[in-house]
Design a protein around this motif. Structure first.
Motif, short mmCIF file in Angstrom:
data_model
loop_
_atom_site.label_atom_id
_atom_site.label_comp_id
_atom_site.label_asym_id
_atom_site.label_seq_id
_atom_site.Cartn_x
_atom_site.Cartn_y
_atom_site.Cartn_z
N HIS A 92 0.87 -1.18 0.00
CA HIS A 92 0.00 0.00 0.00
C HIS A 92 0.91 1.23 0.00
O HIS A 92 1.09 1.89 1.03
CB HIS A 92 -0.91 0.00 1.22
CG HIS A 92 -1.83 -1.17 1.32
ND1 HIS A 92 -3.03 -1.24 0.64
CD2 HIS A 92 -1.71 -2.34 2.01
CE1 HIS A 92 -3.62 -2.40 0.91
NE2 HIS A 92 -2.84 -3.09 1.73
N ASP A 142 0.25 -2.98 -5.96
CA ASP A 142 -0.28 -2.11 -4.92
C ASP A 142 -1.78 -2.38 -4.83
O ASP A 142 -2.53 -2.08 -5.77
CB ASP A 142 0.00 -0.64 -5.25
CG ASP A 142 0.22 0.18 -4.00
OD1 ASP A 142 1.10 -0.17 -3.21
OD2 ASP A 142 -0.51 1.17 -3.81
N ASP A 197 -3.06 5.90 -6.18
CA ASP A 197 -2.06 4.92 -6.62
C ASP A 197 -1.81 5.01 -8.12
O ASP A 197 -0.69 4.84 -8.59
CB ASP A 197 -2.47 3.50 -6.22
CG ASP A 197 -3.88 3.12 -6.65
OD1 ASP A 197 -4.60 3.97 -7.20
OD2 ASP A 197 -4.27 1.95 -6.40
#
Length: 427
Positions: free
Chosen positions: A88, A130, A139
């Motif tokens: 993350h 991710d 992201d």
């Protein structure tokens, strides 16, 4: 003095490679010991020819090719750049403050993600999957910035947001009424299969590389239980059908055995955590070829640091209830030959410490070579990528070098000596 001259050579080479167009730069890397990520062989006397970010050839060392720069890593074991399948990066990180994700703007979240990306790359992880962020699509922004060269970081494949039911394990629960959360924090929230299919299309249209669903409750989400099923087979199948029709993979966060089986039967490509997997679930994963991404170091950090920092007692209880069970399930999965990729949940614990999990993987049943392959060639297979994860011709020249032998001491990757991404030395 010799070491100082060597460091100056490395810095000069890094500058030269970074400043020279990839098409004009050839690097000839002399490896001491070579682990290629796809075979069990450990070869010596091998040299790797790199052109235009890619590996052109691997074979016995000879004279340096005309016009090439020779890089002497003869004192090192050279491995493919490592891959973490559960990170993350574009997130604030876990803490006792439930409201932390909402206190940071999307811009701040991306900037924090850039710091996390650099730390991850420096640790030798040149590619990551991710698997979600509370601030939806940050992201995607971070991935694009890395790809443009705006900030240093690993190659990223991103989920965009969590596909979750309202108040489910993918929501920021316990801060305010969920329907009052900012819209970008609920981009994947869907109550029905039809809504889930629409959310899937939206995320893929918005730049997601794959889809992350939340099939059961979560350890680190208020008001949800890891063993509780949250998504039906129809719901998950709706997501899978949309994603697979576009050539994209789907992974399911699933702790509980029933949720794992529902997700596998719905056709997901991988399961995150799999903490409470029973024999039936593991055998089903084996039969279907479903991958498991099991973060078996994470529980130790949560219990230690979470207790010291005052994380919610609900989190700590659920972590205690799942940690040992997950490790037992991991051991059994190894025995059965289930597909297992390297996945840490970095972001729950500090980025850059990704390699700490190797020791647990060996402790709970893998050989050192299996653990290394789970983070290289095998991880690339789980991601569906044929361009990373191995030191073979045609792949990106992503490599790491370590002084000691990781097969003799699996803790060695925790201290990477050199990192190369796309033929450029980044450390």
């Amino acid at each position: 003095m010799q070491r100082l001259r060597y460091r100056h050579l490395i810095v000069a080479l890094a500058v030269a490679v970074a400043a020279t167009p990839a098409t004009a730069q050839t690097i000839y890397v002399q490896a001491g010991r070579l682990i290629d990520g796809v075979t069990d062989d450990v070869r010596t006397g091998q040299c790797i020819t790199i052109e235009s970010e890619r590996i052109k050839a691997v074979g016995p060392c000879g004279a340096t090719p005309a016009g090439a720069t020779r890089l002497d890593w003869s004192g090192f074991t050279v491995l493919p750049g490592l891959i973490d399948l559960h990170t993350h990066l574009a997130d604030l990180g876990q803490s006792a403050d439930l409201a932390a994700p909402i206190k940071a703007s999307p811009a701040e979240t991306v900037l924090v993600g850039a710091r996390n990306a650099r730390m991850t790359l420096d640790a030798g992880f040149t590619s990551v999957r991710d698997v979600g962020t509370y601030r939806g699509l940050t992201d995607v922004t971070l991935r694009n910035a890395i790809e443009r060269g705006d900030v240093p970081g690993p190659r990223m494949w991103v989920a965009g947001a969590y596909v979750t039911i309202p108040k489910g394990g993918g929501e920021l629960n316990g801060v305010m009424p969920n329907d009052q959360l900012p819209p970008d924090m609920r981009l994947g929230v869907a109550a029905t299969p039809e809504e889930a299919a629409a959310r899937t299309s939206f995320l893929l249209d918005s730049g997601a590389d794959f889809i992350k669903t939340i099939a059961t409750g979560a350890v680190l989400a208020i008001g949800t239980e890891p063993g509780a099923v949250e998504l039906s087979e129809d719901y998950l199948r709706a997501v899978v059908e949309v994603a697979h029709a576009r050539g994209k993979k789907v992974t399911a966060h699933a702790h509980g055995a029933e949720g794992i089986k529902i997700a596998i039967n719905a056709g997901v490509d991988s399961i995150e955590h799999a903490s409470l997997a029973d024999e039936e679930a593991l055998r089903l994963a084996k039969a279907r070829g479903t991958w498991l991404a099991m973060d078996i170091y994470n529980g130790t950090y949560i219990d230690d640091v979470g207790t010291k920092e005052g994380w919610p007692e609900e989190y700590l209880r659920k972590n205690r209830e799942t940690t040992d069970a997950q490790r037992a399930a991991f051991r059994r999965a190894v025995e059965l030959g289930v597909n297992i990729g390297y996945a840490t949940d970095a972001g729950v614990y500090p980025h850059g410490l990704n390699a700490r999990q190797f020791r647990n993987m060996v402790k709970y049943g893998m050989t050192p070579m299996q653990a290394i392959q789970s983070a290289t060639g095998r991880a690339a297979i789980e991601m569906g990528r044929g361009d990373i994860g191995a030191i073979v011709p045609g792949r990106y020249a992503d490599m790491v070098a370590v002084k000691a032998d990781p097969l003799a001491d699996i803790a060695v990757p925790e201290k990477i000596d050199h990192v190369m991404k796309g033929g450029v030395i980044v450390r």
